[in-house]
Structures are given as C-alpha cells and as structure tokens.
Design a protein around this motif. Structure first.
Motif, PDB file in Angstrom:
ATOM      1  N   LYS A   1       1.048  -1.146   0.002  1.00  0.00           N
ATOM      2  CA  LYS A   1       0.100  -0.085   0.154  1.00  0.00           C
ATOM      3  C   LYS A   1       0.803   1.448   0.105  1.00  0.00           C
ATOM      4  CE  LYS A   1      -4.085  -1.803   2.486  1.00  0.00           C
ATOM      5  NZ  LYS A   1      -4.934  -1.743   3.337  1.00  0.00           N
ATOM      6  N   GLY A   2       0.302   2.507  -0.254  1.00  0.00           N
ATOM      7  CA  GLY A   2       0.933   3.505  -0.302  1.00  0.00           C
ATOM      8  C   GLY A   2       0.913   4.297   1.223  1.00  0.00           C
ATOM      9  N   PRO A   3       2.056   4.982   1.445  1.00  0.00           N
ATOM     10  CA  PRO A   3       2.058   5.627   2.639  1.00  0.00           C
ATOM     11  C   PRO A   3       0.848   6.507   3.278  1.00  0.00           C
ATOM     12  CG  PRO A   3       3.919   6.143   1.561  1.00  0.00           C
ATOM     13  CD  PRO A   3       3.005   5.439   0.597  1.00  0.00           C
ATOM     14  N   GLU A   4       0.417   6.244   4.576  1.00  0.00           N
ATOM     15  CA  GLU A   4      -0.734   6.800   5.285  1.00  0.00           C
ATOM     16  C   GLU A   4      -0.067   7.828   6.237  1.00  0.00           C
ATOM     17  OE1 GLU A   4      -3.694   4.253   6.101  1.00  0.00           O
ATOM     18  OE2 GLU A   4      -4.626   5.613   7.483  1.00  0.00           O
ATOM     19  N   PHE A   5      -0.905   9.112   6.131  1.00  0.00           N
ATOM     20  CA  PHE A   5      -0.302  10.295   6.806  1.00  0.00           C
ATOM     21  C   PHE A   5      -0.612   9.997   8.483  1.00  0.00           C
ATOM     22  CE2 PHE A   5       0.341  14.427   8.146  1.00  0.00           C
ATOM     23  CZ  PHE A   5      -0.830  14.843   9.031  1.00  0.00           C
TER      24      PHE A   5
ATOM     25  N   GLY B   1      -1.158  24.843  -0.430  1.00  0.00           N
ATOM     26  CA  GLY B   1      -1.142  25.416   0.836  1.00  0.00           C
ATOM     27  C   GLY B   1      -1.189  24.559   1.640  1.00  0.00           C
ATOM     28  N   ARG B   2      -1.554  23.137   1.690  1.00  0.00           N
ATOM     29  CA  ARG B   2      -1.413  22.100   2.594  1.00  0.00           C
ATOM     30  C   ARG B   2      -0.053  21.283   2.350  1.00  0.00           C
ATOM     31  NH1 ARG B   2      -6.684  22.091   5.258  1.00  0.00           N
ATOM     32  NH2 ARG B   2      -7.526  23.951   4.777  1.00  0.00           N
ATOM     33  N   GLU B   3       0.413  20.845   3.505  1.00  0.00           N
ATOM     34  CA  GLU B   3       1.281  19.822   3.416  1.00  0.00           C
ATOM     35  C   GLU B   3       1.313  18.544   3.091  1.00  0.00           C
ATOM     36  OE1 GLU B   3       2.395  23.107   6.401  1.00  0.00           O
ATOM     37  OE2 GLU B   3       1.104  21.452   6.316  1.00  0.00           O
ATOM     38  N   LYS B   4       0.115  17.894   3.726  1.00  0.00           N
ATOM     39  CA  LYS B   4      -0.414  16.653   3.802  1.00  0.00           C
ATOM     40  C   LYS B   4      -0.358  16.107   2.440  1.00  0.00           C
ATOM     41  CE  LYS B   4      -3.917  13.869   5.771  1.00  0.00           C
ATOM     42  NZ  LYS B   4      -5.127  13.876   6.595  1.00  0.00           N
ATOM     43  N   LEU B   5       0.332  14.858   2.286  1.00  0.00           N
ATOM     44  CA  LEU B   5       0.291  14.142   0.828  1.00  0.00           C
ATOM     45  C   LEU B   5      -0.567  12.907   1.067  1.00  0.00           C
ATOM     46  CD1 LEU B   5       3.857  14.094   0.039  1.00  0.00           C
ATOM     47  CD2 LEU B   5       2.114  15.385  -1.024  1.00  0.00           C
ATOM     48  N   PHE B   6      -1.398  12.764  -0.074  1.00  0.00           N
ATOM     49  CA  PHE B   6      -2.260  11.454  -0.161  1.00  0.00           C
ATOM     50  C   PHE B   6      -1.754  10.623  -1.058  1.00  0.00           C
ATOM     51  CE2 PHE B   6      -5.729  12.585   2.673  1.00  0.00           C
ATOM     52  CZ  PHE B   6      -5.795  14.050   2.644  1.00  0.00           C
ATOM     53  N   PHE B   7      -1.459   9.342  -0.966  1.00  0.00           N
ATOM     54  CA  PHE B   7      -0.934   8.262  -1.795  1.00  0.00           C
ATOM     55  C   PHE B   7      -1.770   7.436  -2.350  1.00  0.00           C
ATOM     56  CE2 PHE B   7       3.688   9.328  -1.282  1.00  0.00           C
ATOM     57  CZ  PHE B   7       3.651   9.948  -0.496  1.00  0.00           C
ATOM     58  N   GLY B   8      -1.377   6.993  -3.799  1.00  0.00           N
ATOM     59  CA  GLY B   8      -2.191   5.776  -4.304  1.00  0.00           C
ATOM     60  C   GLY B   8      -1.437   4.684  -3.607  1.00  0.00           C
ATOM     61  N   SER B   9      -2.002   3.424  -4.043  1.00  0.00           N
ATOM     62  CA  SER B   9      -1.595   2.140  -3.529  1.00  0.00           C
ATOM     63  C   SER B   9      -0.186   1.924  -4.245  1.00  0.00           C
ATOM     64  CB  SER B   9      -2.364   1.041  -3.974  1.00  0.00           C
ATOM     65  OG  SER B   9      -3.802   1.285  -2.908  1.00  0.00           O
ATOM     66  N   GLY B  10       0.337   2.485  -5.396  1.00  0.00           N
ATOM     67  CA  GLY B  10       1.522   2.301  -5.949  1.00  0.00           C
ATOM     68  C   GLY B  10       1.424   1.174  -7.083  1.00  0.00           C
ATOM     69  N   THR B  11       2.354   1.291  -8.061  1.00  0.00           N
ATOM     70  CA  THR B  11       2.583   0.368  -9.220  1.00  0.00           C
ATOM     71  C   THR B  11       3.787  -0.332  -8.878  1.00  0.00           C
ATOM     72  OG1 THR B  11       1.160   1.549 -10.596  1.00  0.00           O
ATOM     73  CG2 THR B  11       2.961  -0.008 -11.636  1.00  0.00           C
ATOM     74  N   GLN B  12       3.973  -1.639  -8.713  1.00  0.00           N
ATOM     75  CA  GLN B  12       5.323  -2.472  -8.791  1.00  0.00           C
ATOM     76  C   GLN B  12       5.587  -2.459 -10.201  1.00  0.00           C
ATOM     77  OE1 GLN B  12       7.399  -2.977  -6.179  1.00  0.00           O
ATOM     78  NE2 GLN B  12       8.793  -3.423  -7.897  1.00  0.00           N
ATOM     79  N   LEU B  13       6.796  -1.892 -10.754  1.00  0.00           N
ATOM     80  CA  LEU B  13       7.048  -2.142 -12.132  1.00  0.00           C
ATOM     81  C   LEU B  13       8.444  -2.915 -12.333  1.00  0.00           C
ATOM     82  CD1 LEU B  13       7.165  -1.316 -15.244  1.00  0.00           C
ATOM     83  CD2 LEU B  13       8.395   0.570 -14.577  1.00  0.00           C
ATOM     84  N   SER B  14       8.259  -3.818 -12.919  1.00  0.00           N
ATOM     85  CA  SER B  14       9.480  -4.631 -13.299  1.00  0.00           C
ATOM     86  C   SER B  14       9.796  -4.743 -14.581  1.00  0.00           C
ATOM     87  CB  SER B  14       9.207  -6.320 -13.043  1.00  0.00           C
ATOM     88  OG  SER B  14       8.841  -6.602 -11.544  1.00  0.00           O
ATOM     89  N   VAL B  15      11.174  -4.298 -14.919  1.00  0.00           N
ATOM     90  CA  VAL B  15      11.687  -4.097 -16.396  1.00  0.00           C
ATOM     91  C   VAL B  15      12.619  -5.262 -16.634  1.00  0.00           C
ATOM     92  CG1 VAL B  15      12.931  -2.550 -18.078  1.00  0.00           C
ATOM     93  CG2 VAL B  15      11.538  -1.576 -16.202  1.00  0.00           C
ATOM     94  N   LEU B  16      12.497  -6.026 -17.554  1.00  0.00           N
ATOM     95  CA  LEU B  16      13.217  -7.075 -17.853  1.00  0.00           C
ATOM     96  C   LEU B  16      14.180  -7.182 -19.222  1.00  0.00           C
ATOM     97  CD1 LEU B  16      10.315  -9.974 -17.059  1.00  0.00           C
ATOM     98  CD2 LEU B  16      11.906  -8.893 -15.605  1.00  0.00           C
TER      99      LEU B  16
END
Lengths: 111, 112
Positions: free
Chosen positions: A42-46, B97-112
């Motif tokens: 998962k992605g980081p959570e604040f 104007g706000r510092e808080k980041l919201f993240f996605g779940s990510g993509t695990q990329l493999s390059v062969l």
C-alpha cells in the motif's frame, strides 16, 4: 540538501513491549516534519505533522515528538496491527512542495 | 477522504519499451507528485505538477517525463524502460497550501 536518517532499519517487538523510532534530520529551515505509516503493498498513510521543537502529537498508541535535530515516534504497548513501515519526512521553508523522506523503520509486533 | 487511483498494481515490461503509469485523483487537488520507492533509499521525488500543463523536476527526473492535461490526471512516462527503473512507483496529491500528501497504492514495475 535536506537529509533524513531513520533508525533502526527494522524493529521486532513483543506485543506490549514499548519502544521508540528515531528520525534525525538536517534541513535549511524546517517547515514541517511528517510521519507516515505504510502497510505492505500500500501507499503511505499520513499520521502526524510537527512544526516546532517541543511539539508532541498523539494517536492511539503512537506519540511523536520533535527537537531541533530529531523526531521520535514512541509506540506504547504495541499490538500486532501496529506492524508496518514508518516513514519520516521533512519539508523546508525554501520549498513549497517537496518532502524529503527517510528510508523508514519496519516494525514487526509479535503476539 | 481523498482517493488516489493508480492504473496498475503490477506491471512487467521489456527493456526499451515505452511505459505509461497513470494516476487519477478525485478531490480537485492542485498538486500531484510521482515518487519511486526502493529498499534502503526511501521515497525519491521524480516529478511534480502544481497545475494543468505545469511540471517541475524532482530529484531524479532522468529517464522520465510527465504529462498533466487534466487536473485530476497525472501520467508518468518512461520513454525507454531500463532495468534500473524496476521499482515501486507512488503517485501522491496535495491541496495547495497544505503539506499533507495523499498516496495511491503504488505500481510495482519490473523491467526485464
């Protein structure tokens, strides 16, 4: 250049065994220090933002503190569900957007 | 809460291929970011965007480009994938104007 160093890299705890994670930083004018939790796949959570030395924030079993050179994340009486990687990041006044992250501490809590 | 959706959870590509990673957010945030995460190195900023068609290089932009044609969508492009681009890619959004980041779940990329 902003630098963030987290220690230890990994921490294995027994359920109920309190401990602390360290985040040392160097930044030219700290705007904010951030703690995030990341579960596997998962992605980081604040979690928290700290702005000035002496500030403390709490959430359930977690408490974050800040000095001029480092931050601590205290885990009190941890449970297995607290197992995660904890990330620390800093933002400088000179940069409106960028957060510089540490490599993280992976915490494993055994029942 | 903010939802940040990354188009693929896992991706396997061959060296030299052109790769597109897509990120969509639903909260009208101005700022969007692409990070890569590697063991022992933490999150490193590749590019960010503070408005439609606006972009800024992060710490490691070499080998990457980005596109932001609509406010809600931010794409990362690997022009010619290489094995050293194998990594977890994380998209994040931030309200201006706000510092808080919201993240996605990510993509695990493999390059062969």
């Amino acid at each position: 250049e902003d630098q963030v160093t987290q220690s230890p890299e990994a921490l294995r705890l027994q359920e109920g065994e309190s401990s602390s994670l360290n985040c040392s930083y160097t930044v030219s004018g700290l705007r904010g220090l951030f703690w995030y939790r990341q579960d596997p796949g998962k992605g980081p959570e604040f979690l928290f933002t700290l702005y000035s030395a002496g500030e403390e924030k709490e959430k359930e079993r977690l408490k974050a503190t800040l000095t001029k050179k480092e931050s601590f994340l205290h885990i009190t009486a941890p449970k297995p569900e607290d197992s995660a990687t904890y990330l620390c990041a800093v933002q400088a006044y000179t940069n409106d957007y960028k957060l510089s992250f540490g490599a993280g501490t992976t915490v494993t809590v055994r029942a | 809460d903010v939802k940040v959706t990354q188009s693929s959870r896992y991706l396997v590509k061959r060296t030299g291929e052109k790769v597109f990673l897509e990120c969509v957010q639903d909260m009208d945030h101005e700022n969007m970011f692409w990070y890569r995460q590697d063991p022992g190195l933490g999150l490193r900023l590749i590019y960010f965007s503070y408005d439609v068609k606006m972009k800024e290089k992060g710490d490691i932009p070499e080998g990457y480009s980005v596109s932001r044609e609509k406010k809600e969508r931010f794409s990362l492009i690997l022009e010619s994938a290489s094995t050293n681009q194998t990594s977890m890619y994380l998209c994040a959004t931030q309200q201006s104007g706000r510092e808080k980041l919201f993240f996605g779940s990510g993509t695990q990329l493999s390059v062969l």
